[in-house]
Structures are given as C-alpha cells and as structure tokens.
Motif scaffolding. Structure first.
Motif, PDB file in Angstrom:
ATOM      1  N   MET A   1      40.660  31.247  20.663  1.00 56.96           N
ATOM      2  CA  MET A   1      40.217  32.410  21.192  1.00 56.96           C
ATOM      3  C   MET A   1      40.633  33.577  20.385  1.00 56.96           C
ATOM      4  O   MET A   1      41.810  33.781  19.645  1.00 56.96           O
ATOM      5  N   SER A   2      39.939  34.707  20.305  1.00 64.81           N
ATOM      6  CA  SER A   2      40.240  35.918  19.538  1.00 64.81           C
ATOM      7  C   SER A   2      41.512  36.663  19.840  1.00 64.81           C
ATOM      8  O   SER A   2      41.761  36.812  20.918  1.00 64.81           O
ATOM      9  N   THR A   3      42.246  36.914  18.950  1.00 65.17           N
ATOM     10  CA  THR A   3      43.450  37.879  19.024  1.00 65.17           C
ATOM     11  C   THR A   3      43.101  39.388  19.571  1.00 65.17           C
ATOM     12  O   THR A   3      44.011  40.063  19.863  1.00 65.17           O
ATOM     13  N   LYS A   4      41.862  39.727  19.147  1.00 62.10           N
ATOM     14  CA  LYS A   4      41.427  41.074  19.173  1.00 62.10           C
ATOM     15  C   LYS A   4      40.813  41.316  20.684  1.00 62.10           C
ATOM     16  O   LYS A   4      39.984  40.478  20.971  1.00 62.10           O
ATOM     17  N   PRO A   5      40.818  42.401  21.179  1.00 60.86           N
ATOM     18  CA  PRO A   5      40.431  42.498  22.606  1.00 60.86           C
ATOM     19  C   PRO A   5      38.830  42.771  22.546  1.00 60.86           C
ATOM     20  O   PRO A   5      38.288  43.515  21.422  1.00 60.86           O
ATOM     21  N   ASN A   6      37.999  42.292  23.424  1.00 61.38           N
ATOM     22  CA  ASN A   6      36.589  42.320  23.665  1.00 61.38           C
ATOM     23  C   ASN A   6      36.396  43.733  24.026  1.00 61.38           C
ATOM     24  O   ASN A   6      37.023  44.268  25.025  1.00 61.38           O
ATOM     25  N   ILE A   7      35.197  44.310  23.754  1.00 66.45           N
ATOM     26  CA  ILE A   7      34.909  45.670  24.277  1.00 66.45           C
ATOM     27  C   ILE A   7      33.697  45.621  25.144  1.00 66.45           C
ATOM     28  O   ILE A   7      32.410  45.051  24.460  1.00 66.45           O
ATOM     29  N   VAL A   8      33.646  45.874  26.463  1.00 63.44           N
ATOM     30  CA  VAL A   8      32.309  46.017  27.118  1.00 63.44           C
ATOM     31  C   VAL A   8      32.111  47.311  27.679  1.00 63.44           C
ATOM     32  O   VAL A   8      32.883  47.758  28.565  1.00 63.44           O
ATOM     33  N   LEU A   9      30.910  48.187  27.139  1.00 58.56           N
ATOM     34  CA  LEU A   9      30.857  49.404  27.542  1.00 58.56           C
ATOM     35  C   LEU A   9      29.413  49.612  28.373  1.00 58.56           C
ATOM     36  O   LEU A   9      28.327  49.398  27.690  1.00 58.56           O
ATOM     37  N   ILE A  10      29.617  49.828  29.543  1.00 60.29           N
ATOM     38  CA  ILE A  10      28.201  50.085  30.420  1.00 60.29           C
ATOM     39  C   ILE A  10      28.184  51.446  30.644  1.00 60.29           C
ATOM     40  O   ILE A  10      29.028  52.297  31.384  1.00 60.29           O
ATOM     41  N   VAL A  11      26.955  51.936  30.312  1.00 60.54           N
ATOM     42  CA  VAL A  11      26.666  53.245  30.538  1.00 60.54           C
ATOM     43  C   VAL A  11      25.279  53.334  31.522  1.00 60.54           C
ATOM     44  O   VAL A  11      24.104  53.070  31.232  1.00 60.54           O
ATOM     45  N   ALA A  12      25.578  53.860  32.682  1.00 64.21           N
ATOM     46  CA  ALA A  12      24.408  54.225  33.464  1.00 64.21           C
ATOM     47  C   ALA A  12      23.566  55.531  33.163  1.00 64.21           C
ATOM     48  O   ALA A  12      24.200  56.404  32.452  1.00 64.21           O
ATOM     49  N   ASP A  13      22.580  55.438  33.462  1.00 67.48           N
ATOM     50  CA  ASP A  13      21.803  56.640  33.192  1.00 67.48           C
ATOM     51  C   ASP A  13      21.495  57.552  34.371  1.00 67.48           C
ATOM     52  O   ASP A  13      20.881  57.206  35.400  1.00 67.48           O
ATOM     53  N   ASN A  14      21.849  58.738  34.208  1.00 68.27           N
ATOM     54  CA  ASN A  14      21.853  59.835  35.344  1.00 68.27           C
ATOM     55  C   ASN A  14      22.366  59.309  36.610  1.00 68.27           C
ATOM     56  O   ASN A  14      21.917  59.691  37.783  1.00 68.27           O
ATOM     57  N   LEU A  15      23.719  58.915  36.472  1.00 68.06           N
ATOM     58  CA  LEU A  15      24.273  58.511  37.662  1.00 68.06           C
ATOM     59  C   LEU A  15      25.272  59.745  38.140  1.00 68.06           C
ATOM     60  O   LEU A  15      26.322  59.782  37.410  1.00 68.06           O
ATOM     61  N   GLY A  16      25.108  60.187  38.984  1.00 64.48           N
ATOM     62  CA  GLY A  16      25.813  61.209  39.550  1.00 64.48           C
ATOM     63  C   GLY A  16      27.113  61.017  40.023  1.00 64.48           C
ATOM     64  O   GLY A  16      27.277  59.837  40.597  1.00 64.48           O
ATOM     65  N   TRP A  17      28.102  62.037  39.988  1.00 62.87           N
ATOM     66  CA  TRP A  17      29.417  61.756  40.591  1.00 62.87           C
ATOM     67  C   TRP A  17      29.662  61.194  41.918  1.00 62.87           C
ATOM     68  O   TRP A  17      30.617  60.565  42.343  1.00 62.87           O
ATOM     69  N   GLY A  18      28.559  61.701  42.701  1.00 61.09           N
ATOM     70  CA  GLY A  18      28.624  61.375  44.307  1.00 61.09           C
ATOM     71  C   GLY A  18      28.012  60.396  44.742  1.00 61.09           C
ATOM     72  O   GLY A  18      27.746  60.100  45.987  1.00 61.09           O
ATOM     73  N   GLU A  19      27.479  59.543  43.991  1.00 58.20           N
ATOM     74  CA  GLU A  19      26.681  58.078  44.323  1.00 58.20           C
ATOM     75  C   GLU A  19      27.367  56.948  44.764  1.00 58.20           C
ATOM     76  O   GLU A  19      27.008  56.367  45.640  1.00 58.20           O
ATOM     77  N   LEU A  20      28.372  56.568  43.926  1.00 58.06           N
ATOM     78  CA  LEU A  20      29.206  55.293  44.415  1.00 58.06           C
ATOM     79  C   LEU A  20      30.141  55.529  45.488  1.00 58.06           C
ATOM     80  O   LEU A  20      30.495  56.545  45.787  1.00 58.06           O
ATOM     81  N   GLY A  21      30.466  54.519  46.202  1.00 57.22           N
ATOM     82  CA  GLY A  21      31.113  54.504  47.244  1.00 57.22           C
ATOM     83  C   GLY A  21      32.586  55.042  46.988  1.00 57.22           C
ATOM     84  O   GLY A  21      33.569  55.529  47.468  1.00 57.22           O
ATOM     85  N   CYS A  22      33.002  54.225  45.698  1.00 59.12           N
ATOM     86  CA  CYS A  22      34.538  54.730  45.185  1.00 59.12           C
ATOM     87  C   CYS A  22      34.407  56.279  44.790  1.00 59.12           C
ATOM     88  O   CYS A  22      35.776  56.887  44.630  1.00 59.12           O
ATOM     89  N   TYR A  23      33.410  57.214  44.792  1.00 58.36           N
ATOM     90  CA  TYR A  23      33.341  58.525  44.256  1.00 58.36           C
ATOM     91  C   TYR A  23      32.914  59.266  45.698  1.00 58.36           C
ATOM     92  O   TYR A  23      32.356  60.490  45.523  1.00 58.36           O
ATOM     93  N   GLY A  24      33.174  58.505  46.939  1.00 61.99           N
ATOM     94  CA  GLY A  24      32.387  59.446  47.929  1.00 61.99           C
ATOM     95  C   GLY A  24      31.119  59.042  48.461  1.00 61.99           C
ATOM     96  O   GLY A  24      30.634  59.667  49.581  1.00 61.99           O
ATOM     97  N   GLY A  25      30.314  58.332  47.876  1.00 65.32           N
ATOM     98  CA  GLY A  25      28.780  58.076  48.122  1.00 65.32           C
ATOM     99  C   GLY A  25      28.898  56.575  49.048  1.00 65.32           C
ATOM    100  O   GLY A  25      29.303  56.408  50.019  1.00 65.32           O
TER     101      GLY A  25
END
Length: 441
Positions: free
Chosen positions: A1-25
């Motif tokens: 296994m690699s000793t360096k950490p993997n990076i996974v970066l997911i960017v949603a498109d036009n996702l507003g602050w208030g859409e997700l349950g964890c942000y009040g949506g």
C-alpha cells in the motif's frame, strides 16, 4: 500500500448551501433525503463558511491554480469555439499531484479550455472523461432552429496524457441523464486499478448534478414525487455514496482525504431553482448565497468530526493539498490560497485566513473580513442591475445574515483592515500583471 494519502475531490455543480439535509435541506425542506452525504458530514469536518467564486469557470480556475480568477483571466464562461480557460503557463493542482508521484484522473465537467493544449489531459491529468464546457449545451441539438453548420455540436470527450482528446458521443438531453452514472463507474475503476498497484491517486470528480437542465437518471425519475430537481438531488446523494462505498470496500478510508463541495451557489433558472438556505442570493451575485456552499472533508484519524463557521476559500485547496501530498507550490507567481491543513486536522482552532476579495469578472464587488462584508457594488439578484455604491454597504453577517441593514456609518473602523487587503492585492497585480481573458497560448 502507498505511504502517501489518496485524494478524492468531488465537486457538485450549482449545489446551494440549503439543499443537503446536513445543511438544513433534505427531504422535509427540499423534497429529497440526502442520507449518504449527511453521513459523510457526521464522519468529518463540515464547513459553514466555505467560499467560492461567482460561477462555474472562475471557481474551477481558482481550485486548479490556487489563484483568484482575476489573475488568470478565466473568470467567465464563453460559447464553444472562442478562446477560454487557463493558459498553458498556469500551473495546476493536477500537475502538482503528478509531479508528486500521483496517478491523476478527471471525470466530469472541466470548463477550463476546449482546445488541444487546454484539455485536462494536457494540464496534469493522466486521463479524463467528461465535458469540456457546460451542461447548458445539452439543449442545443433539440432547440428550435439549431444549425450544426454554424453552431458547435456538444460532445462528451475523453483523453489520455500525451494523446489528443477525442469526441465520444453527443452531449444531449438523453446523455445528460446518464453521464453522472458513467463518471462514477470510471472513478471506481480508476481507484481500484491504482489501489491494486499501490499507487497513490488524485481523483477529481466534478459531477454534472445539479446544473440545469437538472434531469435525473431514469432509475431516479419520479423517485421523490417532488419533480426532476429533487430526483436529481437524490441521485447525486446516491452517486456520492457509491464513491464512499468503493473507498471503504478497498479499505482505503484511513488513507484517503475525501472532500465533497460545490462550485458555486444555487441554480436560479426556473424550473430548477435551488436554495442557499439562510443566505440571500444565488450564483452570479456577491451575496452570501453565492459565496457560501457546502464543504465536507473526511479523513478518519486525521480530521475530527466537527462543524465550524471559520472562513475558508476555494483557493486554499491547492496549498492545503500540497501539504497533504508533499507537493511543491510555485513561487514564481502570486498564490492566493493558504494551507488549511492544521485547521482542518484540529491543530489550529481558527482558519489561516481572515478574509478575501470577491470579483465578478474584472470588477471588485465585495470584501469579506471576519464576520463583516463590504459591498462596493449592489446587485442582490441576478440581472437586477449592478449599482455602484458611492458609500459602500457594510453588513455584520452574524447579526444580519441576509445582508439587509447597512451599518457602515457606525463601524467605519472596519474600512481600515478591509481596504488594506484591497491595496495589498492591487500592489501584487502591479508586480505580476493579470492575464487578460481569452489570451491565446
């Protein structure tokens, strides 16, 4: 296994602050539950004051370069066939990761160049699959009067480092419904392949949802009973969960920094209207609803489970990830981002930045500093008409989150630190002139 950490970066498109349950949506407020992303938030750091640029292109350029888009000239979307995106002289996050020994992949929306030399595989990614520009274009081929003799047909494309990128299939209303499913499958295969080879990887996954036309995969159509937008929100949550599951199945969770965020504030075009929750405005404005978007980071054993209201900006991702992977940041140009690694991992109780300047295209619209926001131009809603203010508006964002009551006359002392930020930035531009938009390589 690699000793360096993997990076996974997911960017949603036009996702507003208030859409997700964890942000009040979520289900009660937006018609669609988001259990997978909510669980992600419960296992990592949830930022309440993560800030981006005004829309898709400038945010993506800021993410890739660690520089405000006014510097790079990549601060607006233009039609296909016209010069756009990042000049080849700009140095990218993917190039940094590649130099640090990482396998790199881009699956999704690029929007930073649509000619040879400017595709993702030309800018540090080993491979890519997705769209060079934007999802608006899925409407082209079925629009009244569309003429392929004078207008470009949009395509989903693919490419590998050292090879020309090529068209794969037309990007239309049908393939718009299936593209995120494809992006997930390609992402899973990429992670599996590199995990087996014990090679650290950087996966950049800029999803298409929730950009208009916000159309769900057929498997999710009608799922919520609340229309296409809610169905698409449910699908996006499911897709993110698929990536989380794959990381967990590969036993890579403790070795992977997983980031989920959005590129800008909510969609404003009917009937696909999004919401910024408690904030006013949408993208294409300088209001908090444009600046603040969801951001969740998970790295078990490294990032504590927490939520905070400290200012972080999209330009901070490049220097932060540089510190994570042992990458070297260029010193031959201004880098506007600062590393937030010690803040995210709990070693520092406050952010490493106090504020930032906010431009729309080449116009300075606002400055944000601590809990204060100063507007030089007032346009609370898209196309409301940009009103340049003789006396700026000042808001305290804790006392007045909707930016409704100007309090400058009682707090002119705030102008001092804010205008010093403006001067410092302008001084740096004199030393390192900005790249004009559309400049050729």
């Amino acid at each position: 296994m690699s000793t360096k950490p993997n990076i996974v970066l997911i960017v949603a498109d036009n996702l507003g602050w208030g859409e997700l349950g964890c942000y009040g949506g979520g289900k009660l407020m937006r018609g669609a539950a988001t259990p997978r992303i909510d669980a992600l938030a419960q296992s990592g750091m949830r930022l309440l004051n993560y800030n981006v640029e005004s829309d898709c292109v400038p945010t993506r350029s800021a993410l890739m370069t660690g520089r405000h888009p006014i510097r790079t000239g990549a601060f607006q979307s233009v039609p296909p066939g016209l010069p756009q995106g990042l000049k080849r002289t700009e140095w990218t996050l993917a190039e940094m990761a590649s130099e640090a020994g990482y396998a790199t992949a881009h699956f999704g929306k690029w929007h930073l160049g649509d000619v040879e030399g400017r595709y993702p595989s030309d800018r540090g990614f080993d491979e890519w699959y997705g769209i060079p520009r934007t999802t608006d274009e899925t409407q082209f081929t079925t629009s009244i009067g569309f003429d392929p003799e004078v207008a470009d047909i949009p395509y989903i494309m693919a490419g590998k480092k050292g090879e020309p990128s090529a068209n794969v299939k037309v990007y239309d209303l049908e393939t718009r419904r299936t593209i995120d499913e494809e992006l997930i499958e390609k992402s899973k295969a990429f992670m599996r392949r590199n995990a087996l080879a014990s090679k650290p990887f950087f996966l950049y996954l800029p999803l298409v949802h929730l950009h208009f036309p916000t159309l769900p995969h057929k498997d999710f159509e009608g799922l919520t009973g609340m229309g296409d937008f809610a169905d698409s929100l449910a699908e996006m949550d499911f897709r993110v969960g698929q990536i989380v599951d794959e990381i967990d199945d590969l036993n890579l969770a403790k070795d992977t920094l997983f980031i989920f965020c959005s590129d800008n504030g909510p969609e404003f075009r009917a009937p696909y209207r999004g919401t910024a929750g408690p904030w006013t405005g949408t993208y294409h404005t300088a209001m908090e609803g444009s600046l603040r978007v969801p951001f969740i980071a998970r790295w078990p054993g490294k990032i504590p489970v927490d939520a905070n209201n400290q200012i972080v900006h999209v330009v901070d991702l490049l220097p932060t990830l540089a510190e994570v992977i042992g990458g070297k940041v260029r010193d031959d140009r201004p880098i506007d981002g600062v590393s937030q690694l010690d803040f995210l991992t709990g070693g520092r109780p406050v952010s490493n930045r106090e504020g930032f300047l906010f431009y729309i295209k080449d116009e300075l619209r606002a400055v944000k500093w601590r809990d204060w926001k100063l507007h030089f131009v007032w346009e609370p809603y898209v196309n409301a008409g940009a009103n340049k203010l003789e006396s700026p508006y000042l808001f305290h964002l804790i006392q007045d989150p909707k930016e409704e009551t100007d309090v400058l006359v009682c707090n002119t002392w705030v102008l001092g630190p804010m205008l010093k930020m403006v001067k410092a930035f302008k001084d740096s531009v004199k030393a390192y002139p900005n790249t004009p938009p559309g400049e050729l390589d």
